[in-house]
Design a protein around this motif. Structure first.
Motif, PDB file in Angstrom:
ATOM      1  N   GLY A 153      89.383 -61.119 -81.616  1.00 38.65           N
ATOM      2  CA  GLY A 153      90.797 -60.848 -81.367  1.00 38.65           C
ATOM      3  C   GLY A 153      91.039 -61.394 -79.713  1.00 38.65           C
ATOM      4  N   ALA A 154      90.260 -60.509 -79.085  1.00 34.31           N
ATOM      5  CA  ALA A 154      90.476 -60.927 -77.601  1.00 34.31           C
ATOM      6  C   ALA A 154      90.168 -62.124 -77.038  1.00 34.31           C
ATOM      7  CB  ALA A 154      89.564 -59.705 -76.812  1.00 34.31           C
ATOM      8  N   GLN A 155      89.302 -62.650 -77.407  1.00 38.47           N
ATOM      9  CA  GLN A 155      88.639 -64.080 -77.157  1.00 38.47           C
ATOM     10  C   GLN A 155      89.950 -65.103 -77.793  1.00 38.47           C
ATOM     11  OE1 GLN A 155      84.947 -64.532 -78.983  1.00 38.47           O
ATOM     12  NE2 GLN A 155      83.779 -63.862 -77.367  1.00 38.47           N
ATOM     13  N   ALA A 156      90.479 -64.864 -78.832  1.00 41.77           N
ATOM     14  CA  ALA A 156      91.658 -65.702 -79.404  1.00 41.77           C
ATOM     15  C   ALA A 156      92.776 -65.587 -78.513  1.00 41.77           C
ATOM     16  CB  ALA A 156      91.976 -65.208 -80.656  1.00 41.77           C
ATOM     17  N   ARG A 157      92.955 -64.291 -78.033  1.00 44.41           N
ATOM     18  CA  ARG A 157      94.181 -64.086 -77.022  1.00 44.41           C
ATOM     19  C   ARG A 157      94.085 -64.744 -75.743  1.00 44.41           C
ATOM     20  NH1 ARG A 157      94.145 -59.147 -79.991  1.00 44.41           N
ATOM     21  NH2 ARG A 157      92.861 -58.138 -78.145  1.00 44.41           N
ATOM     22  N   LEU A 158      92.702 -64.857 -75.253  1.00 46.15           N
ATOM     23  CA  LEU A 158      92.432 -65.532 -74.095  1.00 46.15           C
ATOM     24  C   LEU A 158      92.454 -67.054 -74.235  1.00 46.15           C
ATOM     25  CD1 LEU A 158      90.973 -65.705 -71.289  1.00 46.15           C
ATOM     26  CD2 LEU A 158      88.732 -65.589 -72.533  1.00 46.15           C
ATOM     27  N   GLN A 159      92.367 -67.441 -75.555  1.00 42.79           N
ATOM     28  CA  GLN A 159      92.769 -68.898 -75.494  1.00 42.79           C
ATOM     29  C   GLN A 159      94.109 -69.284 -75.504  1.00 42.79           C
ATOM     30  OE1 GLN A 159      90.661 -69.840 -79.257  1.00 42.79           O
ATOM     31  NE2 GLN A 159      88.423 -69.919 -78.506  1.00 42.79           N
ATOM     32  N   VAL A 160      94.826 -68.355 -76.119  1.00 43.10           N
ATOM     33  CA  VAL A 160      96.334 -68.569 -76.125  1.00 43.10           C
ATOM     34  C   VAL A 160      96.669 -68.538 -74.887  1.00 43.10           C
ATOM     35  CG1 VAL A 160      98.464 -67.594 -76.646  1.00 43.10           C
ATOM     36  CG2 VAL A 160      96.472 -67.693 -78.315  1.00 43.10           C
ATOM     37  N   ALA A 161      96.154 -67.441 -73.887  1.00 36.75           N
ATOM     38  CA  ALA A 161      96.592 -67.090 -72.636  1.00 36.75           C
ATOM     39  C   ALA A 161      96.317 -68.350 -71.561  1.00 36.75           C
ATOM     40  CB  ALA A 161      96.001 -66.123 -72.006  1.00 36.75           C
ATOM     41  N   GLN A 162      94.944 -68.828 -71.918  1.00 39.89           N
ATOM     42  CA  GLN A 162      94.478 -70.188 -71.075  1.00 39.89           C
ATOM     43  C   GLN A 162      95.206 -71.487 -71.424  1.00 39.89           C
ATOM     44  OE1 GLN A 162      90.485 -70.492 -72.593  1.00 39.89           O
ATOM     45  NE2 GLN A 162      89.756 -69.100 -70.979  1.00 39.89           N
ATOM     46  N   ALA A 163      95.886 -71.588 -72.660  1.00 40.16           N
ATOM     47  CA  ALA A 163      96.832 -72.807 -73.078  1.00 40.16           C
ATOM     48  C   ALA A 163      98.133 -72.372 -72.419  1.00 40.16           C
ATOM     49  CB  ALA A 163      96.859 -72.750 -74.519  1.00 40.16           C
ATOM     50  N   ASN A 164      98.587 -71.213 -72.428  1.00 39.46           N
ATOM     51  CA  ASN A 164     100.148 -70.997 -71.912  1.00 39.46           C
ATOM     52  C   ASN A 164      99.901 -71.109 -70.303  1.00 39.46           C
ATOM     53  OD1 ASN A 164     101.142 -70.371 -74.274  1.00 39.46           O
ATOM     54  ND2 ASN A 164     100.558 -68.033 -74.210  1.00 39.46           N
ATOM     55  N   ALA A 165      98.747 -70.709 -69.685  1.00 38.31           N
ATOM     56  CA  ALA A 165      98.417 -70.856 -68.385  1.00 38.31           C
ATOM     57  C   ALA A 165      98.599 -72.417 -67.880  1.00 38.31           C
ATOM     58  CB  ALA A 165      97.411 -70.262 -67.799  1.00 38.31           C
ATOM     59  N   ALA A 166      97.796 -73.186 -68.795  1.00 36.88           N
ATOM     60  CA  ALA A 166      97.641 -74.593 -68.503  1.00 36.88           C
ATOM     61  C   ALA A 166      99.080 -75.108 -68.475  1.00 36.88           C
ATOM     62  CB  ALA A 166      96.659 -75.490 -69.388  1.00 36.88           C
ATOM     63  N   ARG A 167      99.900 -74.956 -69.484  1.00 38.08           N
ATOM     64  CA  ARG A 167     101.205 -75.428 -69.790  1.00 38.08           C
ATOM     65  C   ARG A 167     101.958 -75.147 -68.480  1.00 38.08           C
ATOM     66  NH1 ARG A 167     101.923 -73.951 -74.529  1.00 38.08           N
ATOM     67  NH2 ARG A 167     103.020 -72.186 -74.060  1.00 38.08           N
ATOM     68  N   ALA A 168     102.137 -73.908 -68.261  1.00 36.41           N
ATOM     69  CA  ALA A 168     102.884 -73.461 -67.097  1.00 36.41           C
ATOM     70  C   ALA A 168     102.497 -73.861 -65.903  1.00 36.41           C
ATOM     71  CB  ALA A 168     102.728 -71.830 -67.049  1.00 36.41           C
ATOM     72  N   THR A 169     101.261 -74.167 -65.603  1.00 33.69           N
ATOM     73  CA  THR A 169     100.565 -74.841 -64.339  1.00 33.69           C
ATOM     74  C   THR A 169     101.379 -76.325 -64.233  1.00 33.69           C
ATOM     75  OG1 THR A 169      98.784 -73.659 -64.547  1.00 33.69           O
ATOM     76  CG2 THR A 169      98.685 -75.646 -63.213  1.00 33.69           C
ATOM     77  N   VAL A 170     101.249 -77.078 -65.321  1.00 36.08           N
ATOM     78  CA  VAL A 170     101.763 -78.548 -65.467  1.00 36.08           C
ATOM     79  C   VAL A 170     103.120 -78.443 -65.194  1.00 36.08           C
ATOM     80  CG1 VAL A 170     102.018 -80.444 -67.003  1.00 36.08           C
ATOM     81  CG2 VAL A 170      99.870 -79.201 -67.028  1.00 36.08           C
ATOM     82  N   ASP A 171     104.148 -77.474 -65.900  1.00 32.52           N
ATOM     83  CA  ASP A 171     105.403 -77.329 -65.636  1.00 32.52           C
ATOM     84  C   ASP A 171     105.666 -76.924 -64.137  1.00 32.52           C
ATOM     85  OD1 ASP A 171     105.806 -78.096 -68.266  1.00 32.52           O
ATOM     86  OD2 ASP A 171     106.204 -75.940 -68.866  1.00 32.52           O
ATOM     87  N   TYR A 172     105.004 -76.164 -63.771  1.00 35.74           N
ATOM     88  CA  TYR A 172     105.231 -75.729 -62.222  1.00 35.74           C
ATOM     89  C   TYR A 172     105.030 -76.949 -61.098  1.00 35.74           C
ATOM     90  CZ  TYR A 172     104.593 -73.579 -57.742  1.00 35.74           C
ATOM     91  OH  TYR A 172     104.210 -73.375 -56.320  1.00 35.74           O
ATOM     92  N   ASP A 173     103.682 -77.635 -61.624  1.00 32.85           N
ATOM     93  CA  ASP A 173     103.488 -78.624 -60.500  1.00 32.85           C
ATOM     94  C   ASP A 173     104.699 -79.711 -60.694  1.00 32.85           C
ATOM     95  OD1 ASP A 173     101.252 -77.461 -59.683  1.00 32.85           O
ATOM     96  OD2 ASP A 173      99.972 -78.414 -61.023  1.00 32.85           O
ATOM     97  N   ARG A 174     104.958 -80.030 -61.999  1.00 31.39           N
ATOM     98  CA  ARG A 174     106.092 -81.293 -61.956  1.00 31.39           C
ATOM     99  C   ARG A 174     107.223 -80.954 -61.441  1.00 31.39           C
ATOM    100  NH1 ARG A 174     105.400 -81.926 -67.160  1.00 31.39           N
ATOM    101  NH2 ARG A 174     106.815 -80.562 -67.749  1.00 31.39           N
ATOM    102  N   ARG A 175     107.836 -79.538 -61.452  1.00 33.72           N
ATOM    103  CA  ARG A 175     109.070 -79.259 -60.781  1.00 33.72           C
ATOM    104  C   ARG A 175     108.972 -79.057 -59.448  1.00 33.72           C
ATOM    105  NH1 ARG A 175     109.458 -77.928 -66.201  1.00 33.72           N
ATOM    106  NH2 ARG A 175     111.534 -77.667 -67.146  1.00 33.72           N
TER     107      ARG A 175
END
Length: 393
Positions: A153-175
């Motif tokens: 479960g912790a590893q699954a949540r880590l994957q979700v967090a990694q995906a959210n962090a990657a998307r947030a990074t892309v949005d932040y860099d573009r803006r």
């Protein structure tokens, strides 16, 4: 008559025949002859007796050695208690016949019974603890296995967090790039920045949860292993703690059994020294049991008689109790390792100079035929006459 003529009397006396002299008495001569014959007969008898003794010595005496310095003995059993306590009952008296296993003395067993009850309770508690440890080990093993799903479960949540962090990074860099041209307002940039920071924090938290889940599983595995080590390779019956408690229970049972003192052998009770109500200590002699069916004789022969004595030679024995009409038969078991003087409490010191040679005697142990012993019972200490046939090897 008084007026008779003397001449006539003289004539009458002359006419009588002469009297013969008395003969000598033959009795002294007869007595002297009888005395000589008696002396001759006695001398001949002495000569014949001497010849007979010499012939007997030559023909028979060398075949055996005898002594009247012999006494009946036995390997007696001295009854002693193995526990201390107060005597509540004595079931035998002196001269009583007992069999092996007969009860002789009873000691108060109240303390022993309470000790046995405590030991039994400790054994039951040890068995319960083993079962509890076994159940706990199984529970810990199940918990350690369940920690694997927490890690997943912790590893699954880590994957979700990694995906959210990657998307947030892309949005932040573009803006951030568009903010320089004025195409993006400051509020949008601020929201993108906050989302980026939140996603990165959630990523770190997810990673920490994975590490924590893995650590928790490892701890559970180690705890389960430590618990299993207490029961590994054994079962309830062979657990060290259970074995120790069972040994204590058996010891308590043994102490209780020892409050009943039984006869170790069959025989006759002698020298009873215990009374009801007496408090006795462990090891104190209470009485002696003499095995009258397993007696032997210690014959003390002179050292000059032992040249040809060997174990196994036949022995004839007579007792002062029964006289010469009853002859016991036995065999030489062995010769003692030393004379009686050698093992005396104060041995002789011949090196003092005041030395007088004394003929020493060595005890020879003789076993008696049990059947003859049963037919004519003996007792320890009775005097015996022993004759060993030394003609046999």
């Amino acid at each position: 008559m008084a007026d008779q003529d003397p001449q006539l009397s003289t004539q009458a006396a002359a006419d009588r025949p002469p009297v013969a002299p008395p003969l000598p008495d033959p009795a002294p001569a007869v007595r002297r002859g009888k005395r000589k014959r008696l002396f001759a007969i006695f001398a001949v008898a002495l000569v014949i007796a001497g010849i007979a003794i010499a012939v007997w010595q030559f023909a028979f005496a060398w075949r055996s050695v005898s002594t009247d310095n012999a006494y009946v003995g036995a390997d007696v059993a001295i009854v002693t208690p193995l526990v201390s306590g107060q005597v509540t009952r004595v079931t035998v008296a002196d001269t009583a016949q007992v069999r092996a296993g007969d009860i002789l003395v009873r000691i108060d067993d109240a303390d022993a019974r309470m000790a046995l009850a405590r030991a039994g309770a400790e054994l039951a508690q040890a068995e319960r603890r083993f079962r509890q440890v076994s159940a706990t080990g199984q529970s810990l093993t199940a918990q350690a296995m369940a920690r694997q799903s927490d890690i997943a479960g912790a590893q699954a949540r880590l994957q979700v967090a990694q995906a959210n962090a990657a998307r947030a990074t892309v949005d932040y860099d573009r803006r951030r790039k568009l903010a320089a041209t004025g195409a993006v307002s400051g509020d949008e940039l601020t929201a993108a920045t906050n989302a980026f920071e939140s996603a990165r924090a959630n990523l770190q938290l997810a990673r920490a949860e994975v590490v924590q889940a893995q650590s928790t599983r490892q701890a559970a595995l180690r705890e389960a292993a430590a618990n299993q080590a207490l029961t590994a390779g054994t079962d309830e019956a062979h657990s060290p703690e259970v074995l120790s408690a069972r040994a204590a229970r058996d010891q308590a049972q043994l102490e209780l059994d020892r409050t009943v003192i039984r006869s170790p052998i069959a025989g006759v009770v002698t020298r009873r020294q215990v009374q009801v109500g007496q408090r006795i200590a462990a090891g104190a002699p209470l009485m002696t049991i003499v095995p009258v069916d397993r007696l032997y004789v210690d014959a003390n022969f002179k050292e000059g008689q032992l040249k040809r004595v060997r174990p196994g030679q036949p022995v004839e024995l007579t007792s002062d109790l029964y006289g010469s009409d009853v002859v016991f038969h036995g065999r030489v078991i062995g010769l003692s390792g030393g004379t009686g003087a050698a093992f005396a409490l104060i041995p002789a010191q011949n090196a003092t100079g005041n030395w007088i040679k004394v003929v020493q005697r060595l005890p020879v142990r003789v076993a008696i035929d049990p059947r003859e012993l049963a037919a004519h019972p003996l007792r320890v200490g009775l005097s015996m006459d022993a004759t060993i046939d030394v003609s046999r090897p």
